[in-house]
Each structure stands twice: as structure tokens, then as C-alpha cells.
Design a protein around this motif. Structure first.
Motif, PDB file in Angstrom:
ATOM      1  N   HIS A  56       0.855  -1.347  -0.095  1.00 18.45           N
ATOM      2  CA  HIS A  56       0.123  -0.109  -0.150  1.00 18.45           C
ATOM      3  C   HIS A  56       0.889   1.394   0.099  1.00 18.45           C
ATOM      4  CE1 HIS A  56      -2.941  -3.001   0.928  1.00 18.45           C
ATOM      5  NE2 HIS A  56      -2.432  -3.311   2.008  1.00 18.45           N
ATOM      6  N   VAL A  57       0.868   1.998  -0.960  1.00 19.79           N
ATOM      7  CA  VAL A  57       1.781   3.032  -1.355  1.00 19.79           C
ATOM      8  C   VAL A  57       0.830   4.308  -1.852  1.00 19.79           C
ATOM      9  CG1 VAL A  57       3.665   4.100  -2.589  1.00 19.79           C
ATOM     10  CG2 VAL A  57       3.598   1.537  -2.047  1.00 19.79           C
ATOM     11  N   ALA A  58       1.316   5.541  -1.186  1.00 23.46           N
ATOM     12  CA  ALA A  58       0.565   6.579  -1.689  1.00 23.46           C
ATOM     13  C   ALA A  58       1.702   7.812  -1.671  1.00 23.46           C
ATOM     14  CB  ALA A  58      -0.331   7.433  -0.543  1.00 23.46           C
ATOM     15  N   ILE A  59       1.831   8.375  -2.835  1.00 19.09           N
ATOM     16  CA  ILE A  59       3.050   9.257  -3.156  1.00 19.09           C
ATOM     17  C   ILE A  59       2.555  10.884  -3.756  1.00 19.09           C
ATOM     18  CG2 ILE A  59       4.664   7.601  -3.726  1.00 19.09           C
ATOM     19  CD1 ILE A  59       4.039   8.067  -6.592  1.00 19.09           C
ATOM     20  N   HIS A  60       2.995  11.836  -3.185  1.00 16.05           N
ATOM     21  CA  HIS A  60       2.646  13.062  -3.774  1.00 16.05           C
ATOM     22  C   HIS A  60       3.864  13.808  -3.956  1.00 16.05           C
ATOM     23  CE1 HIS A  60       0.847  17.312  -2.590  1.00 16.05           C
ATOM     24  NE2 HIS A  60       0.752  17.060  -4.013  1.00 16.05           N
ATOM     25  N   GLY A  61       4.312  13.987  -5.226  1.00 17.55           N
ATOM     26  CA  GLY A  61       5.813  14.353  -5.551  1.00 17.55           C
ATOM     27  C   GLY A  61       5.820  15.292  -6.688  1.00 17.55           C
ATOM     28  N   GLN A  62       6.998  15.870  -6.986  1.00 17.01           N
ATOM     29  CA  GLN A  62       7.223  16.846  -7.811  1.00 17.01           C
ATOM     30  C   GLN A  62       8.552  16.541  -8.435  1.00 17.01           C
ATOM     31  OE1 GLN A  62       6.577  20.188  -5.168  1.00 17.01           O
ATOM     32  NE2 GLN A  62       7.782  21.085  -6.668  1.00 17.01           N
ATOM     33  N   LYS A  63       9.171  17.068  -9.553  1.00 17.65           N
ATOM     34  CA  LYS A  63      10.302  16.775 -10.121  1.00 17.65           C
ATOM     35  C   LYS A  63      11.446  17.466  -9.357  1.00 17.65           C
ATOM     36  CE  LYS A  63      12.982  16.849 -14.458  1.00 17.65           C
ATOM     37  NZ  LYS A  63      13.133  17.123 -15.956  1.00 17.65           N
ATOM     38  N   GLY A  64      12.287  16.958  -8.997  1.00 12.56           N
ATOM     39  CA  GLY A  64      13.676  17.644  -8.277  1.00 12.56           C
ATOM     40  C   GLY A  64      13.430  18.165  -6.906  1.00 12.56           C
ATOM     41  N   TYR A  65      12.263  18.489  -6.536  1.00  9.80           N
ATOM     42  CA  TYR A  65      12.041  19.032  -5.166  1.00  9.80           C
ATOM     43  C   TYR A  65      10.909  18.604  -4.300  1.00  9.80           C
ATOM     44  CZ  TYR A  65      14.211  22.952  -7.771  1.00  9.80           C
ATOM     45  OH  TYR A  65      15.231  23.829  -8.482  1.00  9.80           O
ATOM     46  N   HIS A  66      10.989  18.645  -2.872  1.00  9.96           N
ATOM     47  CA  HIS A  66      10.172  18.407  -1.954  1.00  9.96           C
ATOM     48  C   HIS A  66       9.546  16.917  -2.134  1.00  9.96           C
ATOM     49  CE1 HIS A  66      10.443  22.715  -2.058  1.00  9.96           C
ATOM     50  NE2 HIS A  66       9.585  23.023  -3.173  1.00  9.96           N
ATOM     51  N   GLY A  67       8.350  16.588  -2.030  1.00 14.17           N
ATOM     52  CA  GLY A  67       7.741  15.559  -2.217  1.00 14.17           C
ATOM     53  C   GLY A  67       7.584  14.611  -0.797  1.00 14.17           C
ATOM     54  N   VAL A  68       6.531  13.919  -0.539  1.00 13.03           N
ATOM     55  CA  VAL A  68       6.284  12.912   0.528  1.00 13.03           C
ATOM     56  C   VAL A  68       5.980  11.788  -0.079  1.00 13.03           C
ATOM     57  CG1 VAL A  68       5.905  14.988   2.069  1.00 13.03           C
ATOM     58  CG2 VAL A  68       3.863  14.452   0.692  1.00 13.03           C
ATOM     59  N   ALA A  69       5.960  10.774   0.672  1.00 15.45           N
ATOM     60  CA  ALA A  69       5.373   9.318   0.287  1.00 15.45           C
ATOM     61  C   ALA A  69       5.078   8.548   1.646  1.00 15.45           C
ATOM     62  CB  ALA A  69       6.361   8.628  -0.585  1.00 15.45           C
ATOM     63  N   THR A  70       4.027   7.718   1.478  1.00 13.11           N
ATOM     64  CA  THR A  70       3.582   7.004   2.778  1.00 13.11           C
ATOM     65  C   THR A  70       3.430   5.485   2.178  1.00 13.11           C
ATOM     66  OG1 THR A  70       2.808   8.866   3.799  1.00 13.11           O
ATOM     67  CG2 THR A  70       1.849   6.474   4.560  1.00 13.11           C
ATOM     68  N   PHE A  71       4.137   4.569   2.891  1.00 15.26           N
ATOM     69  CA  PHE A  71       4.327   2.995   2.599  1.00 15.26           C
ATOM     70  C   PHE A  71       3.592   2.317   3.845  1.00 15.26           C
ATOM     71  CE2 PHE A  71       8.693   4.142   0.873  1.00 15.26           C
ATOM     72  CZ  PHE A  71       8.109   5.077  -0.198  1.00 15.26           C
ATOM     73  N   SER A  72       2.898   1.065   3.571  1.00 13.42           N
ATOM     74  CA  SER A  72       2.349   0.505   4.737  1.00 13.42           C
ATOM     75  C   SER A  72       2.028  -0.901   4.298  1.00 13.42           C
ATOM     76  CB  SER A  72       0.981   1.143   5.012  1.00 13.42           C
ATOM     77  OG  SER A  72       0.413   0.298   6.095  1.00 13.42           O
ATOM     78  N   ARG A  73       2.210  -1.960   5.376  1.00 20.82           N
ATOM     79  CA  ARG A  73       1.678  -3.125   5.208  1.00 20.82           C
ATOM     80  C   ARG A  73       0.208  -3.249   5.481  1.00 20.82           C
ATOM     81  NH1 ARG A  73       6.593  -5.252   4.840  1.00 20.82           N
ATOM     82  NH2 ARG A  73       8.494  -4.352   6.238  1.00 20.82           N
ATOM     83  N   TYR A  74      -0.500  -2.274   5.724  1.00 18.20           N
ATOM     84  CA  TYR A  74      -1.741  -2.419   6.140  1.00 18.20           C
ATOM     85  C   TYR A  74      -2.439  -1.356   5.070  1.00 18.20           C
ATOM     86  CZ  TYR A  74       0.017  -4.123  10.345  1.00 18.20           C
ATOM     87  OH  TYR A  74       0.535  -4.925  11.244  1.00 18.20           O
ATOM     88  N   PRO A  75      -3.776  -1.790   4.631  1.00 16.57           N
ATOM     89  CA  PRO A  75      -4.402  -0.919   3.637  1.00 16.57           C
ATOM     90  C   PRO A  75      -4.937   0.310   4.185  1.00 16.57           C
ATOM     91  CG  PRO A  75      -6.026  -2.686   4.362  1.00 16.57           C
ATOM     92  CD  PRO A  75      -4.484  -2.977   5.007  1.00 16.57           C
ATOM     93  N   PHE A  76      -4.802   1.221   3.211  1.00 13.32           N
ATOM     94  CA  PHE A  76      -5.383   2.611   3.694  1.00 13.32           C
ATOM     95  C   PHE A  76      -5.788   3.392   2.532  1.00 13.32           C
ATOM     96  CE2 PHE A  76      -0.628   3.659   3.265  1.00 13.32           C
ATOM     97  CZ  PHE A  76      -0.729   4.019   1.955  1.00 13.32           C
TER      98      PHE A  76
END
Length: 267
Positions: A56-76
Motif C-alpha cells: 500500500h503506497v501513496a505518493i505526492h511528488g514533484q520533479k527535483g524538489y520536495h515530495g512526500v510518500a507513505t508506505f504501509s503493510r496495512y491498507p489505507f
């Protein structure tokens, strides 16, 4: 069932995906929140992340700067990728667990602006942006203060207390520890009724850092650190936390980030 939740400013996820693997193999987080991924969503190393056991992976990124990501073994489910301080920077990702031991808990993954070098908003637009971001976090925290089942993690880029920096006196005019920042962060924490879960287990006045500058010739010998990475929680979640680890050794890994992972265990 205990859950291990980690937060880490990785300073480029593609460059340091091997360090993510090392963290997972050695410390087995169930939930991993990354900041400063510096990667557009379509270039994110998703296959490598899933090989580590995170379905289970959620990403919010942009090229070259900043960006956050959340990974989990449980569903979200992804709840929000909000816009802050009038910019479209990828700095916030909210996910709510749909099942598992954290069912119903929302995790807010933040990367607060660093603010540049000059602590004067009238001449430094980066610092002005940071202060606006913190003010908006205060307003947001007030709005959700009555809700339970919430966690806030990330690189907040502020070391709030004297024991969170190597020298309180020498850093009072250095961005990340100026009074306007530390007072603003603490006011925001109180407004949201957030519990500093890290300091719940490592109470003041013990010194604790999560960041050491690349500029130091020998970061370990000088040990001029700051605690910029935080895990906050609503009281109901904080009460279920049983321990915390700040992995200082990770600063000495090969080609490291200048931040280290912080891991909270929740029953």
C-alpha cells in the motif's frame, strides 16, 4: 499487535532507495513516511518499494524538489494532498487506515519549508513562506483539535526546545531555532492538542537530534545536531505508544541523508 511507524527525510528516494531497503531489513517498520523524495510520481521507484513488502503506497511528488510518500503493510485510503501557503509544492499527504491495528487512524505526512538562511521575512521570501506555512498549520490544528485517531509526522524543520539543539544560545538567530519559529510550532502543537510522542518517551532535558549538517567535517565528532523530525499524535494514539527510536547510526551509512529515521512503536 504492535505497529512500528517510521518517518524519514530521505533527501532523494531514487538516490537512496538502497538505504530504504537497509532500514526495512534492519528495523522492520510497518508504516514508513518519507519526505523530500525529490521525485515526480511517474518516476517513483514503486516496484522496489513493493519488493520490500509494502503493498500500500501513496505518493505526492514533484520533479527535483520536495515530495512526500507513505508506505504501509496495512491498507489505507488517500484522504488529502492539500495545498499550503499559496504554493503547489508537494509537502503534505494524508492517509487513513482502512484495516489492521491502526484502523481509522489518519496519518499526516508533512515536509515543512526549510526557510533559507536569513531569519527575516522582510528580506527572505523563503522564511516568510515558512512562517505562513506554520500559521496555516496552527489554523488547521485548531480545526481538528477535537478529533481522535490522528498522527502527524515529518520533517517540520524546527527544533522547538533547548534540548533539541546542540547549543540553544548559538542557534537563537539561526533558522530552525529562532523564537518566532519555536514559539509558533509550540503554539500550533497546543492548538491541536498534539502530544509530542517522541518526547513522551525521551523526556526533556535529554538531548536528542535527528539531523546533522553535511557541512561538518566530522558530524559525529562535533555532534552539532538538531531535532527537526517529529512524531505527534492525538492523546488516544499517544497513550498507546510504547517506545521510540531515533536511528543516529543511519547518519553514518554510505551516502546518507542528513536526517535519520525516527520510529514510534504503537500497541
Amino acid at each position: 499487535m504492535p505497529v512500528r511507524l517510521a518517518t524519514w527525510n530521505i533527501n532523494s528516494v531514487r538516490l537512496r532507495i538502497g538505504l530504504v531497503q537497509k532500514l526495512v531489513e534492519e528495523h522492520a517498520p510497518d508504516v514508513l513516511c518519507l519526505q523530500e523524495t525529490k521525485c515526480a510520481d511517474d518516476c517513483f521507484p514503486l516496484s522496489a518499494v513493493r519488493k520490500l513488502g509494502f503493498e500500500h503506497v501513496a505518493i505526492h511528488g514533484q520533479k527535483g524538489y520536495h515530495g512526500v510518500a507513505t508506505f504501509s503493510r496495512y491498507p489505507f485510503v488517500t484522504v488529502a494532498k492539500e495545498r499550503w501557503a499559496e504554493k503547489d509544492d508537494a509537502r503534505h499527504l494524508a492517509t487513513t487506515f482502512a484495516a489492521g491495528p491502526l484502523e481509522g487512524v489518519t496519518v499526516h505526512n508533512f515536509y515543512v519549508p526549510a526557510g533559507g538562511d536569513e531569519p527575516d521575512p522582510t528580506i527572505n521570501p523563503k522564511f516568510a513562506h515558512k512562517l505562513q506555512f506554520v500559521r496555516e498549520l496552527h489554523q488547521w490544528s485548531e480545526r481538528i483539535a477535537e478529533t481522535d485517531r490522528r498522527i502527524m509526522v515529518g520533517d517540520l524543520n524546527i527544533a522547538p526546545h533547548e534540548s533539541d539543539v546542540w547549543s540553544h544560545k548559538q542557534l537563537l538567530k539561526i533558522v530552525s531555532h529562532t523564537p518566532v519559529e519555536t514559539e509558533g510550532l509550540e503554539a500550533m502543537r497546543r492548538a491541536g492538542r498534539w502530544v509530542d510522542a517522541v518526547r513522551r518517551h525521551v523526556p526533556y532535558p535529554e538531548k536528542l537530534y535527528s539531523w546533522w549538517s553535511y557541512r561538518a567535517a566530522d558530524w559525529e565528532a562535533s555532534d552539532r545536531g538538531r531535532r527537526l523530525d517529529h512524531v505527534w499524535a492525538s492523546e488516544d494514539v499517544a497513550a498507546r505508544s510504547t517506545g521510540v527510536e531515533t536511528l543516529k547510526a543511519a547518519r553514518g551509512w554510505e551516502r546518507p541523508s542528513d536526517h535519520v529515521p525516527v520510529i514510534l512503536t504503537i500497541e
